[in-house]
Write an enzyme that holds these catalytic residues in place. Structure first.
Site, mmCIF file in Angstrom:
data_model
loop_
_atom_site.group_PDB
_atom_site.id
_atom_site.type_symbol
_atom_site.label_atom_id
_atom_site.label_comp_id
_atom_site.label_asym_id
_atom_site.label_seq_id
_atom_site.Cartn_x
_atom_site.Cartn_y
_atom_site.Cartn_z
ATOM 1 N N ASP A 85 35.067 21.053 -12.414
ATOM 2 C CA ASP A 85 35.056 21.669 -13.740
ATOM 3 C C ASP A 85 36.307 22.544 -13.910
ATOM 4 O O ASP A 85 36.541 23.447 -13.100
ATOM 5 C CB ASP A 85 33.777 22.519 -13.843
ATOM 6 C CG ASP A 85 33.530 23.027 -15.239
ATOM 7 O OD1 ASP A 85 33.964 22.380 -16.203
ATOM 8 O OD2 ASP A 85 32.867 24.083 -15.360
ATOM 9 N N HIS A 86 37.097 22.301 -14.930
ATOM 10 C CA HIS A 86 38.325 23.072 -15.198
ATOM 11 C C HIS A 86 39.258 23.137 -13.989
ATOM 12 O O HIS A 86 39.690 24.222 -13.579
ATOM 13 C CB HIS A 86 37.987 24.512 -15.629
ATOM 14 C CG HIS A 86 37.371 24.581 -16.976
ATOM 15 N ND1 HIS A 86 38.088 24.461 -18.136
ATOM 16 C CD2 HIS A 86 36.081 24.726 -17.349
ATOM 17 C CE1 HIS A 86 37.277 24.544 -19.167
ATOM 18 N NE2 HIS A 86 36.043 24.690 -18.720
ATOM 19 N N HIS A 159 33.073 29.571 -23.509
ATOM 20 C CA HIS A 159 32.186 29.742 -22.356
ATOM 21 C C HIS A 159 31.426 31.059 -22.486
ATOM 22 O O HIS A 159 31.927 32.016 -23.068
ATOM 23 C CB HIS A 159 33.001 29.767 -21.061
ATOM 24 C CG HIS A 159 33.604 28.438 -20.718
ATOM 25 N ND1 HIS A 159 34.941 28.250 -20.551
ATOM 26 C CD2 HIS A 159 33.036 27.236 -20.524
ATOM 27 C CE1 HIS A 159 35.179 26.989 -20.265
ATOM 28 N NE2 HIS A 159 34.041 26.338 -20.251
ATOM 29 N N GLY A 190 30.902 24.906 -22.887
ATOM 30 C CA GLY A 190 30.249 26.087 -23.442
ATOM 31 C C GLY A 190 28.916 25.767 -24.086
ATOM 32 O O GLY A 190 28.589 26.262 -25.163
ATOM 33 N N ASN A 211 28.340 20.624 -21.233
ATOM 34 C CA ASN A 211 28.363 21.475 -20.037
ATOM 35 C C ASN A 211 27.533 22.741 -20.235
ATOM 36 O O ASN A 211 27.713 23.443 -21.236
ATOM 37 C CB ASN A 211 29.787 21.923 -19.741
ATOM 38 C CG ASN A 211 30.717 20.781 -19.400
ATOM 39 O OD1 ASN A 211 30.306 19.627 -19.372
ATOM 40 N ND2 ASN A 211 31.954 21.103 -19.139
HETATM 41 P P1 13P Z 1 28.707 27.924 -20.470
HETATM 42 O O1 13P Z 1 28.807 28.793 -19.261
HETATM 43 O O2 13P Z 1 29.040 28.647 -21.725
HETATM 44 O O3 13P Z 1 27.408 27.191 -20.542
HETATM 45 O O4 13P Z 1 29.864 26.818 -20.318
HETATM 46 C C1 13P Z 1 29.799 25.883 -19.274
HETATM 47 C C2 13P Z 1 31.030 25.046 -19.244
HETATM 48 O O5 13P Z 1 31.551 24.640 -20.265
HETATM 49 C C3 13P Z 1 31.589 24.707 -17.933
HETATM 50 O O6 13P Z 1 32.865 24.145 -18.062
#
Ligand code: 13P
Length: 270
Positions: A85-86, A159, A190, A211
């Protein structure tokens, strides 16, 4: 079942007009809770690992070992993807090497040309073994044309918790992006706190992966706080970590199930 690439999972979701949830993991309890819920719901699932969480769990190899072990020991039959993730460029390469089945390269902070170059390189590596994701709001079409599997575009989502005065998702932008990128499965980051009607509208406009991280963290923390505030850790062997962490794990299960219901992925594991 062995880890699968998120590609086919998302193509199916797109065709079936539902979304697959990415739930971020932090430790053994979270991973177990999410996998058991996906199996119970017969839902495909994506386990998200940020670089920070990967480091916390001592490294990507540990994560791959833990997840693969659980898939076998818990007899998980639903499709599961393990996804960075990212990720940075270096992090993405490390995850591919360690055995992740999907990666997100976040080049959104780089100059666009550099983002494109690095994405191209990672797509080439992934194509040899089969993985990939990339994020950028404005130049979506150009990025999509590089052959990524899925695309995370900013449409007003953030997020963490949304502020009171949040303007909501920009559906006109989402619609334009999908029109330009055609069949590309779109990703909504998010997922915490986005109202159900907005989630459903986003799915109808091309979102196939959503996500969720903070919402599981909040559920876990709340249940754990209640347990401790009620003094349960002081009763008998209530301080045993397996007991102490159990209410939090159950709370994660409930949140994951609730999200899978909204995303429409329940029963879509075939
Ligand atoms: P949230 O923490 O806002 O649910 O976002 C999760 C996310 O997008 C992980 O990349």
């Amino acid at each position: 079942m062995a880890l699968v690439s998120a590609k086919e999972m998302l193509q199916k979701a797109k065709a079936g007009h539902y979304a697959v949830g990415q739930f971020n993991i932090n430790n053994l309890e979270w991973t177990k809770a999410i996998l058991l819920t996906a199996e119970e719901c017969k839902s495909p699932v994506i386990l998200g690992v940020s670089e920070g969480a990967g480091k916390y769990m001592t490294g990507y190899k540990t994560v791959v070992g833990m997840v693969n072990g659980m898939l076998e020991e818990l007899n998980i039959t639903v499709p599961v993807a393990l996804h960075l993730d990212h990720g940075s460029y270096e992090g993405a390469k490390k995850c591919i090497e360690a055995g992740f089945s999907s990666i997100m390269f976040d080049g959104s902070h780089l100059p666009f040309e550099e983002n494109v170059e690095k994405t191209k390189e990672l797509v080439a590596i992934c194509n040899e073994i089969g993985t990939g994701e990339c994020a950028d709001p404005k130049e979506c079409k150009a990025i999509a044309d590089l052959g990524v599997t899925m695309l995370a575009a900013g449409i007003g989502n953030i997020h963490g918790k949304y502020p009171e005065n949040w303007a909501g998702l920009q559906f006109d932008v989402l619609d334009d992006i999908q029109k330009l990128t055609g069949e590309m499965p779109l990703v909504l980051h998010g997922g915490t706190g986005i109202p159900e009607d907005m989630i459903k509208k986003a799915i109808s406009l091309g979102v196939s992966k959503i996500n969720v991280n903070t919402e599981c963290q909040l559920s876990f923390a709340e249940a754990t706080r209640k347990y401790i505030e009620a003094g349960k850790d002081l009763e008998g062997k209530g301080f045993d970590p397996r007991k102490l962490l159990a209410p939090g794990a159950e709370a994660i299960k409930a949140t994951v199930k609730e999200k899978m219901e909204i995303f429409g992925s329940i029963g879509k594991a075939e």
